[in-house]
Design a protein around this motif. Sequence first.
Motif: not given
Lengths: 379, 227
Positions: A123-125, A127-128, A130-131, A134-136, A138
């Motif tokens: 789940n940590n991986e 979420n990392g 996904t973040r 999302q950044k890319r 953007h």
Amino acid sequence: MTADKHLLHVAGQYLYENAPLLYLLFNPAGQVVDGNKYSRCLIRNDLEALRVEDIFLAFAEPVDIAFLRTHPEKAEMLSIATSAGPPETLLCHFIPAEENTLVLGSIDGNETRRLRNEMLVLNNELNGLTRELQKRNHQLAELNKLKNQFLGMASHDLRSPVSAVLNYSEILIDETGYALSPKHLGFLKIIHSSTDLMRRLIDNFLSISLIESGRFQLNIEQVDIRRPVERSMAVQQIIAGKRRIAIRLKSSDENSLLQIDEYKIEQVLNNLISNAIEHSQPDSEVTVMISATDEEVLVKVTDSGPGIAEEEKEKIFSPYEKGRFRKAAGSRSTGLGLAISKKIIEAHRGKIWVENRPGRGAQFCFILPIDGVSHEETL
Amino acid sequence: MAQQNPEKLEEKLAFMINDELYSRYVTALLQGDVRLCAEIVTHLLKENTETTTIYTELFQKSLYRVGELWEMNRVSVAVEHLATAITERMLANVYPALLSNVSPNGRKALICCSVNEYHQIGARMVADIMETRGWDVSFLGANTPVNDMLLMIQEKQSEILGLSVSIYFNMASLHRTIEIVRASFPGLNIFVGGQGFRWGGTDISKKFSNIEYVPSIQTLDTIIAGR
């Protein structure tokens, strides 16, 4: 009651009433004769209606109680059908209790802990990632915005000088061509055709930058689809004639009035018909078919070119994808025409696609709804 | 139409996460109601609530509350993990909105958790808040191997390394990580923080040079604004 017996009684009561452990008693016929509260909650309340095969999921071979009770010390991993959710896997011991068999089962705690830890890590991986995604996304959206701004500005500023070269080279060909040597006239014609391609490129860049920046607007009017079709055919006839390609219109008599931006639809038709001409062999035919129902109008443009490979059918509607576009006429493609056409048709709530006829030519089709889009929707 | 008094408007924004809304959110979080949590967060975004406020007044505050309840044995580890997972999901809902209001300042930071530290949500929130202030932040997440950290500092030319510790027992691992990083990057600014420091270790700057303990997101904001 001695202290030991009292302790056993309390432990037994706890097992029966509170413990999250499976406790089932089977008779020699394999019928449940008793069960604790947890088992009733996990499987179902009226356990006594069940047999061993109703409780344990047997994928390979049935659960043989008579055999398993001969090894009560061994924990058997078995899955149980539960009343509310997926099956539960338990480690079960089959213990003889006179002629009956007591089954005690529990969840494998080590496995649960391992799974929980693995899920936390995953789940940590996730979420990392996904973040990061999302950044890319953007950053890409920002870059795309910049690209559209640049494309729009550059195309707009280039259009006027390129139009001047195009128009003046045409005048030179018409008015002074007779006085030039064939070689120099050839040079002038190359200047003219290259400038024509450049202007089409610029127009397409302008269209795509408007579409992608969300500043694309439709001027909706009630129009007979035959009008832009006939106008586009007349324009394309000149190029088709040079290659001895006939353009034929097949139209039903149904009402073909619909709510569209006439000039944008004409742009689509120009793209489709010019593509059809450029992919067709000389002395062949391009057909434009119109049919209408009460709800929609269907337009098909058919050529006699090499057709489209299956793997290119979707790609050709994406910007800058040229795929099939090694044109028979040898002319170059911008790779934007079909992408723009798709955007225009979709903005009209229509659909565009190509029917794959390899070796027998391609058929580009689009459907437009009769009621179209309102002015408000296009803003 | 009468013009709205700017002071009144500011007051309205400041109180957008009121006790009632916060309470609804915490209840939904404890019950594992992702849908209701997402509805509340979407509502706040629609109302233009500052993302930093959502992070501190909703996410951070509610997770601290869940932690307290766990310490009082009023919720299980499973509920705490579920609340964390839901909060991470909510961060993913807010993050795109956060990015849309960013003016990059060209400065770079690396935020992560040291080896064996699996609680990454605090570090993630710090990374996101720094991005709202224009920093380009690389977030490596939980349990980051030291070698990966060193490579990333070199590759990204980070000027700040942020390390988060949620469990006090991971403090020794944090110190080992800092020693290794210091050996390769003696001048690198490092800041540390997280719930692990509630039980000690806040005097870390006495042991290492160029290290700052950051007790809260608000302090972090002040520190990065001053740099």
